[in-house]
Design an enzyme around this catalytic site. Structure first.
Site, PDB file in Angstrom:
ATOM      1  N   ASP A  75      -1.283  -1.445  -0.022  1.00  7.93           N
ATOM      2  CA  ASP A  75       0.012  -0.659  -0.119  1.00  7.93           C
ATOM      3  C   ASP A  75       1.175  -1.292   0.809  1.00  7.93           C
ATOM      4  O   ASP A  75       2.118  -1.009   1.222  1.00  7.93           O
ATOM      5  CB  ASP A  75       0.138   0.778  -0.008  1.00  7.93           C
ATOM      6  CG  ASP A  75       1.641   1.366  -0.499  1.00  7.93           C
ATOM      7  OD1 ASP A  75       2.303   1.073  -1.245  1.00  7.93           O
ATOM      8  OD2 ASP A  75       2.008   2.164   0.166  1.00  7.93           O
ATOM      9  N   ASP A 111      -2.455  -1.740  -7.090  1.00  9.35           N
ATOM     10  CA  ASP A 111      -1.563  -2.702  -6.384  1.00  9.35           C
ATOM     11  C   ASP A 111      -2.060  -3.975  -5.541  1.00  9.35           C
ATOM     12  O   ASP A 111      -1.618  -4.492  -4.789  1.00  9.35           O
ATOM     13  CB  ASP A 111      -0.440  -1.783  -5.335  1.00  9.35           C
ATOM     14  CG  ASP A 111       0.363  -1.039  -5.861  1.00  9.35           C
ATOM     15  OD1 ASP A 111       0.873  -0.902  -7.142  1.00  9.35           O
ATOM     16  OD2 ASP A 111       0.722   0.042  -5.164  1.00  9.35           O
ATOM     17  N   ASP A 146       3.943  10.839  -3.440  1.00 10.66           N
ATOM     18  CA  ASP A 146       3.939   9.606  -3.205  1.00 10.66           C
ATOM     19  C   ASP A 146       4.131   9.188  -1.797  1.00 10.66           C
ATOM     20  O   ASP A 146       4.152   8.073  -1.342  1.00 10.66           O
ATOM     21  CB  ASP A 146       4.988   8.772  -4.243  1.00 10.66           C
ATOM     22  CG  ASP A 146       4.829   8.839  -5.607  1.00 10.66           C
ATOM     23  OD1 ASP A 146       3.389   8.760  -5.909  1.00 10.66           O
ATOM     24  OD2 ASP A 146       5.538   9.324  -6.442  1.00 10.66           O
TER      25      ASP A 146
END
Length: 401
Positions: A126, A164, A358
């Site tokens: 991330d 990701d 999130d």
């Protein structure tokens, strides 16, 4: 009076338990009706695994019951008892992850269900944002993957490998040096995971391809190729995001076609992307891609929160809109299934756990409140009751009859 309060609490707990049981029955029956292939090209009928719900979801259900909001309580119960992924991270040096994974796949096997494992522990994940963390280095990560593989063993599992990890490389967020050292390490880490996990007899692996409003087809395909997509079942789309089913299906078809073209020696720069005129793109696909879906990489999509599609804030409203981060007024998407009607599309899955935050979502402001909501959002991965209710109430199709 004290005894009466205890009685009400006990009654709420019992009602919550009944709602959870009813939700599980309904979700399990829906999964059985969905049926389909399990991602390995076969036509085997499969039931997707439902992990234990977030404990804070049960607390929310109890509070809703106490308040007389029985429909909302039933909706949360149905949401958390719908098949969804298990997210895994942590250290690989003490065997705990091996034991955890072994317990999950053993429980799934006992229930004759296919577990979806979202592995989320790559170093620098991330880009050190809200979900920062992961293994300290490549050696720690490869040891962790080895422990995960030992935990899976010969049992069945569908692995969503490192959300990701390819769409957000260290080089994409200014964390790498001029030589691309960390980006090279990322490919080494994903490559080891691919090699290790695809060697397991019952494990199907999908690689990160972001989503349809992020990388162009021409951009993501070389990353998938370098990561070893030809050794996997294909790729996944929309993890923890909100893009629509139609948009994802078209993007997936284009990425799959471009991958086949590239793996066959073609130039990915010649592929159409998601913004190419669709008729022109179909003409290219007809000319360059085999009509046999079994020869092409397949994909799965995350439909956990895309029922109402993406959120479009006014462009000048926030310094950084962060449209992916706890956007307001979204809804659950279509139920998980391995019967999609598209031979390239192996499954619709709930990869992101709906109801879990999130992150803080400051949208470029100093905070501490999320300016789109006017509240302080929980840290990433923690239960977010307000959002959970939104997802249930706004689900498309409706979650409850």
């Amino acid at each position: 009076m004290h005894r009466r309060r205890r009685g009400i609490a006990a009654g709420a707990g019992a009602a919550a338990a009944l709602l959870l049981a009813a939700g599980f029955t309904g979700a399990a029956e829906a999964a059985d009706r969905a049926g389909g292939a399990d991602g390995k090209r076969g036509a085997e009928r499969v039931r997707l695994y439902t992990p234990p719900a977030n404990p804070d979801a049960r607390t929310q259900i109890e509070e809703l019951v106490r308040s007389g909001k029985y429909r909302d309580a039933a909706g949360i119960a149905r949401m958390v008892t719908t098949p969804q992924a298990v997210w895994l991270n942590g250290s690989g040096d003490d065997g705990r992850i091996r034991q955890e994974v072994a317990g999950i796949v053993r429980d799934a096997a006992r229930k004759r269900a296919l577990p979806v494992l979202s592995l989320y522990n790559v170093p620098g994940r991330d880009c050190s944002q809200y979900s920062a963390g992961g293994a300290a280095n490549t050696a720690e990560y490869t040891a962790w993957i080895d422990e995960v593989a030992r935990g899976i063993g010969t049992r069945r599992a569908l692995v969503v490998l490192e959300p990701d990890s390819l769409a957000l490389l260290p080089s994409d967020c200014g964390q790498d040096d001029d030589r691309g050292t960390l980006t090279d390490a990322r490919y080494e880490e994903i490559g080891h995971a691919v090699e290790t996990l695809t060697a397991l007899p019952g494990t199907t692996v999908y690689l990160d391809a972001g989503h349809s409003n992020w990388h162009s087809v021409r951009s993501i395909v070389p990353r998938l190729v370098r990561a070893g997509v030809e050794r996997t079942a294909g790729f996944y789309l929309n993890a923890s995001n909100y893009r629509s089913d139609d948009e994802l299906a078209w993007y997936g078809k284009l990425v799959s076609g471009c991958l086949e073209h590239t793996l066959g020696g073609g130039d990915p720069a010649s592929c159409p992307d998601q913004w190419t005129d669709r008729n022109d793109a179909r003409t290219w696909l007809d000319a360059h891609v085999t009509p046999d879906p079994s020869d092409q990489p397949h994909f799965v999509t995350d439909t956990s929160r895309n029922g109402r599609g993406p959120w479009y804030p006014e462009t000048d409203q926030y310094p950084d809109p962060q449209d992916w981060c706890n956007p307001p007024d979204r809804g659950l998407g279509r139920q998980p299934t391995t019967r999609t009607g598209d031979p390239l599309h192996d499954a619709r899955l709930w990869i992101k756990i709906p109801g879990e935050s999130d992150g803080a979502c400051l949208r470029g402001t100093e905070g501490p409140e999320d300016p789109a909501r006017g509240t302080v959002a929980p840290p990433a991965g923690q239960w977010f009751p307000e959002q959970a209710l939104e997802l249930v109430r706004n689900s498309v199709p409706p979650l409850l009859p």
